[in-house]
Design an enzyme around this catalytic site. Sequence first.
Site, PDB file in Angstrom:
ATOM      1  N   SER A   4      17.237 -17.206 -27.691  1.00 60.01           N
ATOM      2  CA  SER A   4      18.061 -18.113 -28.511  1.00 60.01           C
ATOM      3  C   SER A   4      18.992 -17.378 -29.465  1.00 60.01           C
ATOM      4  O   SER A   4      20.059 -17.884 -29.812  1.00 60.01           O
ATOM      5  CB  SER A   4      17.163 -19.057 -29.328  1.00 60.01           C
ATOM      6  OG  SER A   4      16.313 -18.312 -30.175  1.00 60.01           O
TER       7      SER A   4
ATOM      8  N   ASP B 256      13.577 -19.636 -41.126  1.00 63.24           N
ATOM      9  CA  ASP B 256      12.494 -19.327 -40.182  1.00 63.24           C
ATOM     10  C   ASP B 256      12.278 -17.836 -39.926  1.00 63.24           C
ATOM     11  O   ASP B 256      11.401 -17.461 -39.158  1.00 63.24           O
ATOM     12  CB  ASP B 256      12.672 -20.095 -38.864  1.00 63.24           C
ATOM     13  CG  ASP B 256      13.793 -19.571 -37.974  1.00 63.24           C
ATOM     14  OD1 ASP B 256      14.437 -18.558 -38.329  1.00 63.24           O
ATOM     15  OD2 ASP B 256      14.019 -20.196 -36.916  1.00 63.24           O
TER      16      ASP B 256
ATOM     17  N   HIS C 121      15.954 -16.892 -36.623  1.00 56.18           N
ATOM     18  CA  HIS C 121      17.285 -17.283 -36.138  1.00 56.18           C
ATOM     19  C   HIS C 121      18.358 -16.952 -37.177  1.00 56.18           C
ATOM     20  O   HIS C 121      18.316 -17.473 -38.291  1.00 56.18           O
ATOM     21  CB  HIS C 121      17.311 -18.775 -35.787  1.00 56.18           C
ATOM     22  CG  HIS C 121      16.461 -19.098 -34.606  1.00 56.18           C
ATOM     23  ND1 HIS C 121      15.185 -19.613 -34.721  1.00 56.18           N
ATOM     24  CD2 HIS C 121      16.697 -18.932 -33.278  1.00 56.18           C
ATOM     25  CE1 HIS C 121      14.677 -19.773 -33.507  1.00 56.18           C
ATOM     26  NE2 HIS C 121      15.565 -19.371 -32.618  1.00 56.18           N
TER      27      HIS C 121
END
Length: 206
Positions: A10, A184, A187
């Site tokens: 991601s 988090d 990311h």
Amino acid sequence: NNTILFIGDSITDVNRDRMIDEDLGHGYPTLVAAHLLHKYPNYDLKILNRGISGDKVIDLKKRWEEDCLELNPDVVSILIGINDVWRIMDDGLEDTEENLREFEENYRYLLKSLAQRTDARVVLMEPFVLPYPRDRQNWRSHLDPRIQIVRRLANDYHAAFVPLDGIMNAKGIENDFQTYTGDDGVHPTLTGHALIADAWIHYLDF
């Protein structure tokens, strides 16, 4: 034609449009591409993003033929590994020597096949985590040995190596962790992506 491929999870994906072959998403691949296209207008660069959110190393291995080797890239940039740790933490799994051995074997397969099938220059970026939220500190015991594996592989395969975990944490200590990875620890924010792009450009020395 000089093809540069960014591949991983991601952190590389960042909402790219899968229906558009050359969509680069909203992260560091776009920032690196902008820099290179501006700096080398005569190089006929083709820049591709094949990051897929949620991928572990084994997932990357499964799509390696189609998403990497068949593209015959000239430069391959890999950032993978944090989801291998995230899954262990989320599922409360035990992290075994076998896990680490599989991580290394699967990652080594990627690099070995690249060396056999292409003349690509390889850029390896170590996975990273920042200690905000605080429980991310518990991830270190699982992430650190995987970072050492990526470093070993970079050495074995003479890859350009970007020590992202060190770079991101150093800047986080200097300016606040959330500046780079938000809420988090994984990311990147736009600032974080800019930091990754700068590091990539610095270590590859195109």
